[in-house]
Structure formats: C-alpha cells, structure tokens
Design an enzyme around this catalytic site. Structure first.
Site, PDB file in Angstrom:
ATOM      1  N   MET A  12       0.862  -1.192   0.000  1.00  0.00           N
ATOM      2  CA  MET A  12       0.000   0.000   0.000  1.00  0.00           C
ATOM      3  C   MET A  12       0.895   1.237   0.000  1.00  0.00           C
ATOM      4  O   MET A  12       1.682   1.432   0.937  1.00  0.00           O
ATOM      5  CB  MET A  12      -0.872  -0.023   1.252  1.00  0.00           C
ATOM      6  CG  MET A  12      -1.769   1.184   1.400  1.00  0.00           C
ATOM      7  SD  MET A  12      -3.010   0.864   2.681  1.00  0.00           S
ATOM      8  CE  MET A  12      -3.940   2.390   2.625  1.00  0.00           C
ATOM      9  N   PRO A  13       0.812   2.087  -1.046  1.00  0.00           N
ATOM     10  CA  PRO A  13       1.655   3.283  -1.087  1.00  0.00           C
ATOM     11  C   PRO A  13       1.438   4.154   0.156  1.00  0.00           C
ATOM     12  O   PRO A  13       0.292   4.370   0.570  1.00  0.00           O
ATOM     13  CB  PRO A  13       1.207   4.000  -2.358  1.00  0.00           C
ATOM     14  CG  PRO A  13       0.625   2.925  -3.216  1.00  0.00           C
ATOM     15  CD  PRO A  13      -0.018   1.959  -2.253  1.00  0.00           C
ATOM     16  N   ILE A  14       2.526   4.634   0.734  1.00  0.00           N
ATOM     17  CA  ILE A  14       2.460   5.328   2.019  1.00  0.00           C
ATOM     18  C   ILE A  14       1.867   6.741   1.898  1.00  0.00           C
ATOM     19  O   ILE A  14       1.525   7.366   2.896  1.00  0.00           O
ATOM     20  CB  ILE A  14       3.841   5.332   2.700  1.00  0.00           C
ATOM     21  CG1 ILE A  14       3.721   5.594   4.204  1.00  0.00           C
ATOM     22  CG2 ILE A  14       4.798   6.318   2.023  1.00  0.00           C
ATOM     23  CD1 ILE A  14       4.835   5.037   5.030  1.00  0.00           C
ATOM     24  N   LEU A  15       1.714   7.200   0.672  1.00  0.00           N
ATOM     25  CA  LEU A  15       1.069   8.500   0.452  1.00  0.00           C
ATOM     26  C   LEU A  15      -0.075   8.323  -0.543  1.00  0.00           C
ATOM     27  O   LEU A  15       0.093   7.648  -1.565  1.00  0.00           O
ATOM     28  CB  LEU A  15       2.093   9.496  -0.119  1.00  0.00           C
ATOM     29  CG  LEU A  15       1.574  10.916  -0.253  1.00  0.00           C
ATOM     30  CD1 LEU A  15       1.560  11.621   1.090  1.00  0.00           C
ATOM     31  CD2 LEU A  15       2.419  11.713  -1.239  1.00  0.00           C
ATOM     32  N   LEU A  17      -3.932  10.312  -2.222  1.00  0.00           N
ATOM     33  CA  LEU A  17      -4.703  11.555  -2.355  1.00  0.00           C
ATOM     34  C   LEU A  17      -6.048  11.393  -1.658  1.00  0.00           C
ATOM     35  O   LEU A  17      -6.823  10.488  -1.998  1.00  0.00           O
ATOM     36  CB  LEU A  17      -4.933  11.876  -3.844  1.00  0.00           C
ATOM     37  CG  LEU A  17      -5.700  13.173  -4.107  1.00  0.00           C
ATOM     38  CD1 LEU A  17      -4.796  14.398  -3.866  1.00  0.00           C
ATOM     39  CD2 LEU A  17      -6.245  13.209  -5.543  1.00  0.00           C
ATOM     40  N   GLY A  18      -6.346  12.259  -0.693  1.00  0.00           N
ATOM     41  CA  GLY A  18      -7.653  12.264  -0.036  1.00  0.00           C
ATOM     42  C   GLY A  18      -8.680  12.932  -0.942  1.00  0.00           C
ATOM     43  O   GLY A  18      -8.332  13.801  -1.754  1.00  0.00           O
ATOM     44  N   ASP A  43      -7.763   7.791  -1.849  1.00  0.00           N
ATOM     45  CA  ASP A  43      -8.632   7.478  -0.708  1.00  0.00           C
ATOM     46  C   ASP A  43     -10.027   8.034  -0.979  1.00  0.00           C
ATOM     47  O   ASP A  43     -10.214   9.249  -1.074  1.00  0.00           O
ATOM     48  CB  ASP A  43      -8.073   8.090   0.580  1.00  0.00           C
ATOM     49  CG  ASP A  43      -8.907   7.653   1.772  1.00  0.00           C
ATOM     50  OD1 ASP A  43      -8.715   6.512   2.237  1.00  0.00           O
ATOM     51  OD2 ASP A  43      -9.770   8.432   2.231  1.00  0.00           O
ATOM     52  N   TYR A  48     -18.533  10.622   0.332  1.00  0.00           N
ATOM     53  CA  TYR A  48     -17.928  11.861  -0.184  1.00  0.00           C
ATOM     54  C   TYR A  48     -18.691  12.379  -1.413  1.00  0.00           C
ATOM     55  O   TYR A  48     -18.427  13.473  -1.907  1.00  0.00           O
ATOM     56  CB  TYR A  48     -16.445  11.664  -0.525  1.00  0.00           C
ATOM     57  CG  TYR A  48     -15.571  11.238   0.653  1.00  0.00           C
ATOM     58  CD1 TYR A  48     -16.028  11.337   1.970  1.00  0.00           C
ATOM     59  CD2 TYR A  48     -14.296  10.725   0.454  1.00  0.00           C
ATOM     60  CE1 TYR A  48     -15.239  10.930   3.040  1.00  0.00           C
ATOM     61  CE2 TYR A  48     -13.500  10.321   1.528  1.00  0.00           C
ATOM     62  CZ  TYR A  48     -13.984  10.425   2.815  1.00  0.00           C
ATOM     63  OH  TYR A  48     -13.194  10.025   3.877  1.00  0.00           O
ATOM     64  N   LYS A  77     -14.876   3.183   1.248  1.00  0.00           N
ATOM     65  CA  LYS A  77     -15.415   2.905   2.593  1.00  0.00           C
ATOM     66  C   LYS A  77     -16.920   2.669   2.564  1.00  0.00           C
ATOM     67  O   LYS A  77     -17.656   3.373   1.864  1.00  0.00           O
ATOM     68  CB  LYS A  77     -15.115   4.094   3.531  1.00  0.00           C
ATOM     69  CG  LYS A  77     -13.670   4.560   3.444  1.00  0.00           C
ATOM     70  CD  LYS A  77     -13.325   5.651   4.422  1.00  0.00           C
ATOM     71  CE  LYS A  77     -11.957   6.244   4.103  1.00  0.00           C
ATOM     72  NZ  LYS A  77     -12.004   7.345   3.102  1.00  0.00           N
ATOM     73  N   HIS A 110     -16.434   2.463   7.493  1.00  0.00           N
ATOM     74  CA  HIS A 110     -16.084   3.873   7.694  1.00  0.00           C
ATOM     75  C   HIS A 110     -16.099   4.273   9.180  1.00  0.00           C
ATOM     76  O   HIS A 110     -15.249   5.002   9.649  1.00  0.00           O
ATOM     77  CB  HIS A 110     -17.054   4.746   6.882  1.00  0.00           C
ATOM     78  CG  HIS A 110     -16.494   6.066   6.477  1.00  0.00           C
ATOM     79  ND1 HIS A 110     -16.802   6.682   5.291  1.00  0.00           N
ATOM     80  CD2 HIS A 110     -15.647   6.915   7.104  1.00  0.00           C
ATOM     81  CE1 HIS A 110     -16.163   7.839   5.209  1.00  0.00           C
ATOM     82  NE2 HIS A 110     -15.459   7.997   6.303  1.00  0.00           N
TER      83      HIS A 110
HETATM   84  N1  LIG Z   1     -12.070   7.839   7.581  1.00  0.00           N
HETATM   85  C1  LIG Z   1     -12.580   8.987   7.923  1.00  0.00           C
HETATM   86  O1  LIG Z   1     -13.523   9.083   8.714  1.00  0.00           O
HETATM   87  C2  LIG Z   1     -11.973  10.235   7.363  1.00  0.00           C
HETATM   88  C3  LIG Z   1     -12.237  11.477   7.968  1.00  0.00           C
HETATM   89  C4  LIG Z   1     -11.608  12.604   7.451  1.00  0.00           C
HETATM   90  C5  LIG Z   1     -10.778  12.495   6.338  1.00  0.00           C
HETATM   91  N2  LIG Z   1     -10.581  11.283   5.746  1.00  0.00           N
HETATM   92  C6  LIG Z   1      -9.709  11.141   4.535  1.00  0.00           C
HETATM   93  O2  LIG Z   1      -8.504  11.856   4.769  1.00  0.00           O
HETATM   94  C7  LIG Z   1      -8.311  12.821   3.741  1.00  0.00           C
HETATM   95  C8  LIG Z   1      -7.515  14.009   4.257  1.00  0.00           C
HETATM   96  O3  LIG Z   1      -8.155  14.660   5.307  1.00  0.00           O
HETATM   97  P1  LIG Z   1      -8.939  16.052   5.137  1.00  0.00           P
HETATM   98  O4  LIG Z   1      -9.429  16.205   3.736  1.00  0.00           O
HETATM   99  O5  LIG Z   1      -9.955  16.069   6.201  1.00  0.00           O
HETATM  100  O6  LIG Z   1      -7.907  17.173   5.508  1.00  0.00           O
HETATM  101  P2  LIG Z   1      -6.375  17.517   5.189  1.00  0.00           P
HETATM  102  O7  LIG Z   1      -5.840  16.669   4.110  1.00  0.00           O
HETATM  103  O8  LIG Z   1      -5.709  17.540   6.507  1.00  0.00           O
HETATM  104  O9  LIG Z   1      -6.503  19.021   4.713  1.00  0.00           O
HETATM  105  C9  LIG Z   1      -7.129  19.380   3.522  1.00  0.00           C
HETATM  106  C10 LIG Z   1      -7.021  20.900   3.388  1.00  0.00           C
HETATM  107  O10 LIG Z   1      -5.641  21.287   3.266  1.00  0.00           O
HETATM  108  C11 LIG Z   1      -5.450  22.062   2.086  1.00  0.00           C
HETATM  109  N3  LIG Z   1      -4.107  21.725   1.589  1.00  0.00           N
HETATM  110  C12 LIG Z   1      -3.711  20.596   0.960  1.00  0.00           C
HETATM  111  N4  LIG Z   1      -2.393  20.614   0.699  1.00  0.00           N
HETATM  112  C13 LIG Z   1      -1.939  21.801   1.155  1.00  0.00           C
HETATM  113  C14 LIG Z   1      -0.661  22.410   1.144  1.00  0.00           C
HETATM  114  N5  LIG Z   1       0.408  21.803   0.640  1.00  0.00           N
HETATM  115  N6  LIG Z   1      -0.543  23.659   1.693  1.00  0.00           N
HETATM  116  C15 LIG Z   1      -1.619  24.277   2.243  1.00  0.00           C
HETATM  117  N7  LIG Z   1      -2.851  23.746   2.268  1.00  0.00           N
HETATM  118  C16 LIG Z   1      -3.014  22.517   1.725  1.00  0.00           C
HETATM  119  C17 LIG Z   1      -6.569  21.654   1.171  1.00  0.00           C
HETATM  120  O11 LIG Z   1      -6.886  22.717   0.287  1.00  0.00           O
HETATM  121  P3  LIG Z   1      -7.201  22.541  -1.299  1.00  0.00           P
HETATM  122  O12 LIG Z   1      -7.898  21.254  -1.534  1.00  0.00           O
HETATM  123  O13 LIG Z   1      -8.067  23.722  -1.567  1.00  0.00           O
HETATM  124  O14 LIG Z   1      -5.876  22.623  -1.990  1.00  0.00           O
HETATM  125  C18 LIG Z   1      -7.712  21.453   2.170  1.00  0.00           C
HETATM  126  O15 LIG Z   1      -8.272  22.696   2.528  1.00  0.00           O
HETATM  127  C19 LIG Z   1      -9.752  13.142   3.330  1.00  0.00           C
HETATM  128  O16 LIG Z   1      -9.826  13.868   2.131  1.00  0.00           O
HETATM  129  C20 LIG Z   1     -10.332  11.757   3.286  1.00  0.00           C
HETATM  130  O17 LIG Z   1      -9.923  11.084   2.119  1.00  0.00           O
HETATM  131  C21 LIG Z   1     -11.147  10.157   6.256  1.00  0.00           C
END
Ligand SMILES: NC(=O)c1ccc[n+]([C@@H]2O[C@H](COP(=O)([O-])OP(=O)(O)OC[C@H]3O[C@@H](n4cnc5c(N)ncnc54)[C@H](OP(=O)(O)O)[C@@H]3O)[C@@H](O)[C@H]2O)c1
Length: 317
Positions: A12-15, A17-18, A43, A48, A77, A110
């Site tokens: 599983m790639p360690i990085l 895209l959410g 991801d 979503y 999920k 989820h």
């Molecule tokens: N399993 C679960 O219950 C659960 C819950 C939460 C999240 N997730 C997963 O985890 C992923 C990531 O979490 P998240 O979306 O909540 O938050 P995150 O990745 O911590 O933050 C996303 C925010 O950061 C901004 N961003 C991204 N790269 C940046 C950079 N290099 N510099 C400055 N700002 C940056 C994005 O803006 P832009 O998009 O506008 O660039 C967006 O506003 C989700 O998308 C989802 O796939 C899963």
C-alpha cells in the site's frame, strides 16, 4: 514510491490523495493530475459523493496509459447506512459501479456506528433532527466484509475510526485480521497508543486530516489552532527548506503511517508528493510529538449517543 506491506501481502503506497470535500467539478482533474505526478493511491468513500468523478479521472489515466489498474491502490469505505450484513455487498457493488472498477484494493468500515437506511441520505434524521441509529453489531458487518474478500471483489479489508476495544473484538470473534485502521492523526492528535496497538497487531495505520483539515465543513472557530501556521512546524519547515504541509506529512511517513492529504490545487498536490527527499531528525520528531493536544477535528457528534460511539471515554460495551 515508498509503501507498507499489508498483512494480506499487498503493498500500500504510504502517500495517497484524499478526496473528502473535493468538489465534484474539481476532483476528476485533481485525480488525473495526482496520477501524473506519481501518486498511486486514492482514498475515496461513498459518503464523499464524488466517486463517479474520481472514477472518471482514474479511467482517463488508464486509457491514456499513464497508469495500469494494477499499479494503483484504491481505498473506499462502507457508509454507516449499510451496516446490516445483507446491505454490505450491494453497497460495494454500487461503489465499484461508480468508480468503474472491478475490484477495490482496500474496503473499510467507515465508522463502527450504524445508521438506518433511508434512501441515499448519509445522516437519516427523525422529525427532531436526531440521526436514526441502527444497532447492527460491527462484528456482523465485518463478517460480511470477509465474504467480499473471499469473493475477490476487494483485496484487503479494514476499518476506520475503530478504537482498541472494537478492534480487539474483531480479532477475537472473526477470522480475518483488519489490514488497516484509518483514523485521525496529525501533530495536534498524535495517537501514540492506538498507533502502537495497531502496528503491534500487524494492522497498518492510515492517518487522516494529516494537514489539520483547514476546509472542515463546519468551519474553523476563532480559537482553533491552524496547524499549517503553527510556529514550531514553520520553524522545522524553514530549516528543512520545506513547507509546513510537507513537514506534517513527513512526520506521519517517518512513523510508518500512511498519509492521505486532500487537495484539489495542482501546486499543492505536487508539493504534498515531494516528501521523500528529506528527513526529520529525532529532535524534530520529538518536537512534533510534543505538539499533541489531543484535539480532535472529526468527533462525529451526530452519533455521540450511539451504542458503539467510538470516542466515548473509558469505552466498553
Ligand atoms: N475515515 C474517515 O472518517 C476520514 C475522515 C476525514 C478524512 N478522511 C480522509 O482523509 C483525507 C484528508 O483529510 P482532510 O481532507 O480532512 O484534511 P487535510 O488533508 O488535513 O486538509 C485538507 C485541506 O488542506 C489544504 N491543503 C492541501 N495541501 C496543502 C498544502 N500543501 N498547503 C496548504 N494547504 C493545503 C486543502 O486545500 P485545497 O484542496 O483547496 O488545496 C484542504 O483545505 C480526506 O480527504 C479523506 O480522504 C477520512
């Protein structure tokens, strides 16, 4: 691309895209650009509401030969409204159809809390606005997930937002060990104890909100700390010639935690991928560990009264 070996034998790639909150109109391009940059892990989730657009992006990049299906790792999920064992397979089939894929690399429950099924509503509510819970035992949901793996529709199965007690029940009562537990991890919520527990049990950990989720749908309160502006993170970033976001992601990767930053902005998608050419020293890792304030961004308050609410203090059933 660095990867972690799952207990199913798959890499599983360690990085990755959410895609939560990724606008339908932007996510297809974001996925396409990420795959061009070298991302091989996406991801996704039913709730979503953008699986079709993600799938269109994947399809385009397979068609133009940027990637082959077997080169990418797609996680999705099972949403809370499909916890009844008989609803699990239809939910997966819907997801596969939306993504235009024949199998998933990883399918997660989820949340451990189930909701009633009311059409396509993610949070079905009664007339007073309370979410309608379904008390299906997540152990029974898990057994239905095991069947999907046996059938070859998903290569690995796992959980998300499960606590130690809940994982332990799965280990005791079921036959397949979860390959992954995905939960919130960032410098303000470092999660040592659950990370250690999972890793000791050969369950890999994915950390969500790795950048502090600045776009949380309920908005930032005036006194919410902004992770990417934290002076400690900025100081480490300046000295490493990197950004605060890159340091936050590197922090997870060095703990062998899979990171899934979300972005729909091309420069950030690329920037978030450029974290494999530097190292955080022991002192930097310690400094970041000490930033922990146990502040949770996603406490899922809608389900706080659910029988299986994961974040209840001194959880037991
Ligand atoms: N399993 C679960 O219950 C659960 C819950 C939460 C999240 N997730 C997963 O985890 C992923 C990531 O979490 P998240 O979306 O909540 O938050 P995150 O990745 O911590 O933050 C996303 C925010 O950061 C901004 N961003 C991204 N790269 C940046 C950079 N290099 N510099 C400055 N700002 C940056 C994005 O803006 P832009 O998009 O506008 O660039 C967006 O506003 C989700 O998308 C989802 O796939 C899963």
């Amino acid at each position: 691309m660095q990867s972690v070996k799952l207990n199913t034998g798959y890499d599983m790639p360690i990085l990755g895209l959410g895609t939560w909150k990724s606008d339908k109109k932007k996510v297809q391009k974001a996925v396409e650009y990420a795959l061009e940059c070298g991302y091989r892990h996406l991801d996704c989730a039913y709730c979503y509401l953008n699986e079709e657009e993600v799938g269109a992006g994947i399809k385009n990049k397979i068609n133009d030969k940027t990637v082959k299906r077997e080169d990418i790792f797609v996680t999705d999920k099972l949403w809370c409204n499909s916890h009844k064992p008989e609803d699990v397979r239809p939910a997966l089939m819907k997801t596969l159809e939306s993504l235009q894929l024949e199998y998933l690399d990883l399918y997660l429950i989820h949340w451990p809390m189930g909701f009633q099924k009311r059409g396509t509503e993610a949070f079905p509510k009664d007339e007073n606005g309370k979410v309608l819970f379904d008390d299906t035992d997540y152990v029974d949901t898990w057994k239905a997930m095991e069947d999907l793996q046996k059938e070859g529709l998903v290569r690995s199965i796992g959980v998300s937002n499960f606590n130690q007690f809940q994982i332990n029940r799965i280990l005791k009562e079921c036959s397949v060990i979860p390959a992954v537990n995905q939960f919130e991890i960032h410098p303000y919520l470092t999660g040592e104890s659950l990370v250690n527990y999972c890793q000791e049990k050969c369950i890999e950990v994915t950390g969500y909100c790795p950048l502090g989720c600045g776009d949380r749908p309920w908005g930032m309160k005036a006194d919410d700390p902004v992770l990417l502006k934290d002076p400690k993170l900025l100081e480490i970033a300046a000295k490493s010639n990197k950004t605060a976001a890159q340091v936050a992601l590197r922090y997870l990767v060095q703990r062998n935690i899979i990171a899934i930053p979300k972005s729909v902005t091309p420069e950030r998608i690329l920037q978030n991928f450029q974290i494999f050419d530097f190292n955080l020293c022991k002192d930097d890792m310690k400094t970041i560990n000490k930033m922990n304030t146990n502040s949770r961004i996603c406490p899922m308050p809608e389900a706080s009264e659910h029988k299986y609410y994961v974040f209840r203090e001194n959880y037991s059933e």
